[in-house]
Scaffold this motif. Sequence first.
Motif, PDB file in Angstrom:
ATOM      1  N   CYS A  56       0.844  -1.192   0.000  1.00 46.14           N
ATOM      2  CA  CYS A  56       0.000   0.000   0.000  1.00 46.14           C
ATOM      3  C   CYS A  56       0.886   1.252   0.000  1.00 46.14           C
ATOM      4  O   CYS A  56       1.868   1.317   0.743  1.00 46.14           O
ATOM      5  CB  CYS A  56      -0.881  -0.038   1.246  1.00 46.14           C
ATOM      6  SG  CYS A  56      -1.827   1.468   1.508  1.00 46.14           S
ATOM      7  N   CYS A  59       0.319   2.937   3.820  1.00 35.77           N
ATOM      8  CA  CYS A  59       0.674   2.271   5.080  1.00 35.77           C
ATOM      9  C   CYS A  59       1.627   1.083   4.908  1.00 35.77           C
ATOM     10  O   CYS A  59       2.074   0.525   5.897  1.00 35.77           O
ATOM     11  CB  CYS A  59      -0.589   1.831   5.802  1.00 35.77           C
ATOM     12  SG  CYS A  59      -1.377   0.375   5.090  1.00 35.77           S
ATOM     13  N   ASN A  61       1.005  -1.868   4.047  1.00 38.83           N
ATOM     14  CA  ASN A  61       0.357  -3.162   4.247  1.00 38.83           C
ATOM     15  C   ASN A  61       0.243  -3.819   2.863  1.00 38.83           C
ATOM     16  O   ASN A  61       0.440  -3.146   1.848  1.00 38.83           O
ATOM     17  CB  ASN A  61      -1.041  -2.918   4.825  1.00 38.83           C
ATOM     18  CG  ASN A  61      -1.738  -4.180   5.261  1.00 38.83           C
ATOM     19  OD1 ASN A  61      -1.135  -5.249   5.343  1.00 38.83           O
ATOM     20  ND2 ASN A  61      -3.019  -4.060   5.533  1.00 38.83           N
ATOM     21  N   CYS A  68      -4.341  -0.353   0.218  1.00 38.44           N
ATOM     22  CA  CYS A  68      -4.835  -1.579   0.849  1.00 38.44           C
ATOM     23  C   CYS A  68      -6.321  -1.403   1.195  1.00 38.44           C
ATOM     24  O   CYS A  68      -6.849  -0.291   1.141  1.00 38.44           O
ATOM     25  CB  CYS A  68      -4.028  -1.888   2.110  1.00 38.44           C
ATOM     26  SG  CYS A  68      -4.362  -0.796   3.489  1.00 38.44           S
ATOM     27  N   CYS A  71      -6.834   1.281   4.074  1.00 41.10           N
ATOM     28  CA  CYS A  71      -6.656   2.691   3.694  1.00 41.10           C
ATOM     29  C   CYS A  71      -7.760   3.156   2.740  1.00 41.10           C
ATOM     30  O   CYS A  71      -8.071   4.346   2.692  1.00 41.10           O
ATOM     31  CB  CYS A  71      -5.292   2.919   3.060  1.00 41.10           C
ATOM     32  SG  CYS A  71      -3.968   2.884   4.258  1.00 41.10           S
TER      33      CYS A  71
HETATM   34 ZN   LIG Z   1      -2.842   0.966   3.492  1.00 42.74          ZN
END
Ligand SMILES: [Zn+2]
Length: 199
Positions: A56, A59, A61, A68, A71
């Motif tokens: 992402c 973040c 992730n 992601c 988010c």
């Molecule tokens: Zn994210």
Amino acid sequence: MLAPPLQRLVTELGKLPGIGNRTAQRLAFHILRTSKEDAAALADAIRDVKEKITLCEICFNLAEGPLCAICSDDRRDPELICVVEEPGDVIPIERTHEYRGRYHVLGGALSPIDGVEPDDLKIAQLYQRIEGAEVREVVLATNPTTTGEATALHIADGLRARAPGVAVTRLASGLPVGGDLEYADEVTLGRALAGRRAL
Ligand SMILES: [Zn+2]
């Protein structure tokens, strides 16, 4: 002793964590016996995960696309950020259904002995993210290990210097639910005492 294609599969499977040579052989023979469709589905799933899963942009992730699932979810509180070491750490926190904020995945923990320095983790990106947005609280949910604690302290210092208005918290360490005091180790029990709260 094995035919070269089979040996190749054993070698590749043996690179997986927790898979010794014997297990790798057993898995390889299993794949050999399985239908062509099932074997192809496994190969496709491995190829797909490498082609489609990215990090992402906000973040870090795991994501399928630029953002992601967390988010891109407007219902998640953007003023609350939980910092974890690895993408896999998001899953147990999500499973609690107690957390409605966003995440920030560092990609590991500080460990000078192993050559992991602040620049190797997404720490600068965390500071950037906090400086550019309204954030109320950062929860440091790195692991309760030496490296996880060191990472949490390092980030807490950095956040205090850059964003004094942001509350910085650490996950409480405590006793396992359903556990018995008699069997708790002293480090866990000590932390549970230090982190006690009013009832
Ligand atoms: Zn994210």
